[in-house]
Design a protein around this motif. Structure first.
Motif, PDB file in Angstrom:
ATOM      1  N   VAL A  87      -6.738   7.855 -24.289  1.00 55.43           N
ATOM      2  CA  VAL A  87      -7.414   9.150 -24.383  1.00 55.43           C
ATOM      3  C   VAL A  87      -6.437  10.260 -24.751  1.00 55.43           C
ATOM      4  O   VAL A  87      -6.793  11.198 -25.472  1.00 55.43           O
ATOM      5  CB  VAL A  87      -8.127   9.472 -23.056  1.00 55.43           C
ATOM      6  CG1 VAL A  87      -8.795  10.845 -23.115  1.00 55.43           C
ATOM      7  CG2 VAL A  87      -9.173   8.406 -22.737  1.00 55.43           C
ATOM      8  N   ASN A  88      -5.199  10.158 -24.294  1.00 60.41           N
ATOM      9  CA  ASN A  88      -4.201  11.190 -24.597  1.00 60.41           C
ATOM     10  C   ASN A  88      -3.619  11.073 -25.998  1.00 60.41           C
ATOM     11  O   ASN A  88      -2.957  12.002 -26.475  1.00 60.41           O
ATOM     12  CB  ASN A  88      -3.042  11.105 -23.584  1.00 60.41           C
ATOM     13  CG  ASN A  88      -3.388  11.732 -22.236  1.00 60.41           C
ATOM     14  OD1 ASN A  88      -4.077  12.739 -22.166  1.00 60.41           O
ATOM     15  ND2 ASN A  88      -2.907  11.122 -21.163  1.00 60.41           N
ATOM     16  N   THR A  89      -3.862   9.958 -26.675  1.00 59.28           N
ATOM     17  CA  THR A  89      -3.287   9.757 -28.001  1.00 59.28           C
ATOM     18  C   THR A  89      -3.908  10.722 -29.012  1.00 59.28           C
ATOM     19  O   THR A  89      -5.130  10.872 -29.063  1.00 59.28           O
ATOM     20  CB  THR A  89      -3.511   8.312 -28.476  1.00 59.28           C
ATOM     21  OG1 THR A  89      -2.888   7.421 -27.546  1.00 59.28           O
ATOM     22  CG2 THR A  89      -2.903   8.082 -29.852  1.00 59.28           C
ATOM     23  N   PRO A  90      -3.105  11.391 -29.832  1.00 67.14           N
ATOM     24  CA  PRO A  90      -3.643  12.337 -30.824  1.00 67.14           C
ATOM     25  C   PRO A  90      -4.604  11.647 -31.789  1.00 67.14           C
ATOM     26  O   PRO A  90      -4.420  10.464 -32.124  1.00 67.14           O
ATOM     27  CB  PRO A  90      -2.389  12.832 -31.555  1.00 67.14           C
ATOM     28  CG  PRO A  90      -1.264  12.591 -30.612  1.00 67.14           C
ATOM     29  CD  PRO A  90      -1.632  11.354 -29.841  1.00 67.14           C
ATOM     30  N   PRO A  91      -5.606  12.371 -32.273  1.00 72.88           N
ATOM     31  CA  PRO A  91      -6.637  11.742 -33.117  1.00 72.88           C
ATOM     32  C   PRO A  91      -6.138  11.316 -34.488  1.00 72.88           C
ATOM     33  O   PRO A  91      -6.798  10.516 -35.148  1.00 72.88           O
ATOM     34  CB  PRO A  91      -7.720  12.819 -33.214  1.00 72.88           C
ATOM     35  CG  PRO A  91      -7.010  14.104 -32.936  1.00 72.88           C
ATOM     36  CD  PRO A  91      -5.931  13.781 -31.963  1.00 72.88           C
TER      37      PRO A  91
END
Length: 507
Positions: free
Chosen positions: A184-188
């Protein structure tokens, strides 16, 4: 990832970088709980130090002291457990979970931690260990420098409870939730439908979990009639994917389908969001991340329940090929849906997956999604909403989730709100008016839950549906405020503990 252990030894004699003990607030003053197990010299030293620093022992307050006599640990942390008496230890697992998490969040280089909080039951021990594990989570920073090592290496709970399986379960759950948070914290720009699918495949291979992973690309989705997920993802250069994770142990006692919303970035489509509202939209795939982590944990723990996870992955963007308000889309199974707002995209991808999940005739279907802003209006940022077509399932999931440290509240699906989804242009509109938006979203999803195989409708009655529950985590999936308890800033991993506990009840 940290290892977890239980120890019946005197906590003062255990070698550690930090020892965590509890205190209660008595007339606004921090007071150590009786039965702490520390030698008299240590207790006297800490009593004086707490008075000098003005500690109050309010819930989650942490005071740190070094060179405490009679204690082998290099540092002693005294964490507040709230108002009480010296002889009455808190028994609420959530108080212990948050206290342990608050203490863990303050640690910097203390790799070995011993927690001597009041743990008279296996539930209390689990809460302390889970809280410490979650509190030690750090966001993976993308930096040109070497990434720092995890802050906590070993978690030891000082307790008289002897449960050989407990520590292992906490390790599996903690690692699964941390993976969910990492996703979820990974950049899009790094996490999009295909890379999410690759991450799942790689994780299953890495952990050697007995899970079969299947990935449907845009061609397979078109062939299978998945009009909802295709419509949402058609404006993105990164086309949608539907990932199926299947865990089938021998002698399974039940079959459960988990469906997770996986919008890897939500611009709102043509009904574009305000700029400020996009800042947290990389978290719009938190439901899919929770499902992936839960299936992984269930397989690692060998839970005797068959579980299939459906990850609905799409990027909701806008270009000349974007889906539009007033479009009519044909979903998996043939139901036609009129689109009214392209920013209500989550229910479109979820509906396709619910229809697919129904085809395998599971004993129950549970979906989880960051679905509606109305959920936050109703319940705030820490409590999820649970809706269902089965009263017992709704109440059970709400109770289990809350007991697992993920507060949930049962909500209705009023029959009178169904009329808000009527339209002359299709079988159903995908959105109602402004009133009861969380509930009408749940009602829409319920329309795509299938009938159990072999079930027959009674004369004059609608066809029965597979037991199904919908968990809206729009608020608690992401914390954009200060950390609290065992909850960090950013992704919270909400849903993994609850879903795993639900699966275990079916066992």
């Amino acid at each position: 990832m940290p290892t977890v252990a239980l120890s019946s030894s005197d906590p003062a004699t255990l070698s550690a970088d930090a020892l965590v003990i509890g205190a209660v607030s008595v007339d606004g003053t921090a007071t150590l709980l009786r039965g702490h197990g520390l030698p008299r010299s240590a207790a006297s030293h800490l009593k004086s130090a707490l008075e000098t620093t003005g500690a109050t022992a309010k819930a989650e307050e942490v005071s740190s002291f070094v060179a405490v006599p009679g204690v082998k640990a290099k540092r002693v942390l005294v964490v507040g457990l709230g108002t009480g008496t010296p002889s009455t230890a808190p028994t609420d697992p959530e108080v212990l979970r948050r206290a342990a998490g608050a203490a863990a969040r303050t640690l910097k280089k203390e790799a070995k931690v011993v927690l001597a909080l009041p743990t008279a039951s296996a539930e209390g021990v689990s809460a302390v260990a889970e809280g410490a594990y979650a509190g030690g989570y750090d966001v993976r920073r993308l930096t040109s420098k070497d990434a720092p090592a995890p802050r906590i290496d070993t978690i030891t709970v000082a307790t008289g409870v002897d449960d050989g399986a407990l520590a292992g379960r906490v390790e599996v759950l903690g690692a699964a939730r941390a993976w969910c948070q990492d996703l979820v914290n990974t950049p899009p720009n790094l996490l999009y439908p295909q890379s999410f699918a690759d991450a799942v495949t790689d994780k299953v291979r890495e952990t050697k979990a007995r899970i079969t992973v299947e990935v449907m690309d845009e061609k397979a989705l078109a062939k299978g009639g998945f009009g909802g997920i295709l419509a949402v993802g058609q404006a993105s250069a990164r086309q949608p994917r539907l990932v199926t994770m299947t865990y089938k142990p021998r002698g399974a006692k039940a079959s459960i389908a988990l469906v997770g919303k996986g919008i890897t970035f939500d611009s709102g489509g043509l009904c574009i969001k305000p700029a400020a509202s996009m800042l947290t939209m990389k978290c719009d795939m938190a439901g899919a991340a929770a499902v992936a982590a839960t299936v992984l944990a269930a397989a690692q723990l060998k839970v005797p329940v068959a579980v299939t996870g459906y990850l609905c992955l799409a990027e909701n963007m806008l270009n000349g090929n974007a889906y539009r308000p007033s479009d009519v889309v044909t979903m998996r199974g043939g139901t036609t849906v009129e689109v009214l707002n392209t920013d209500a995209e989550g229910r479109m991808v979820m509906a396709d997956a619910l229809a697919l999940a129904s085809e395998s005739n599971p004993d129950a279907i549970i979906d989880i999604a960051t679905l509606t802003g109305a959920q936050m209006i109703a319940l705030g940022n820490r409590v999820a909403a649970v809706m269902a077509n089965d009263d017992a399932l709704r109440e059970t999931i709400a109770a289990i989730g809350t007991g697992a440290g993920e507060p949930m509240w049962p909500m209705p699906l009023p029959e009178d709100l169904r009329a808000a989804l009527d339209t002359p242009n299709a079988d159903i509109a995908h959105k109602g008016d402004q009133w009861g938006g969380m509930l009408t979203a749940g009602i829409f999803l319920s329309e795509f839950v299938g009938t159990p195989k072999g079930a027959k409708a009674e004369p004059g009655m609608p066809a029965p549906r597979i037991p199904w529950a919908h968990v809206d985590i729009a608020g608690p999936a992401w914390n954009d405020k200060a950390p609290w308890g065992h909850t960090p800033k950013g992704a919270t991993g909400f849903g993994v503990a609850a879903l795993l506990s639900v699966l275990e009840t079916y066992a």
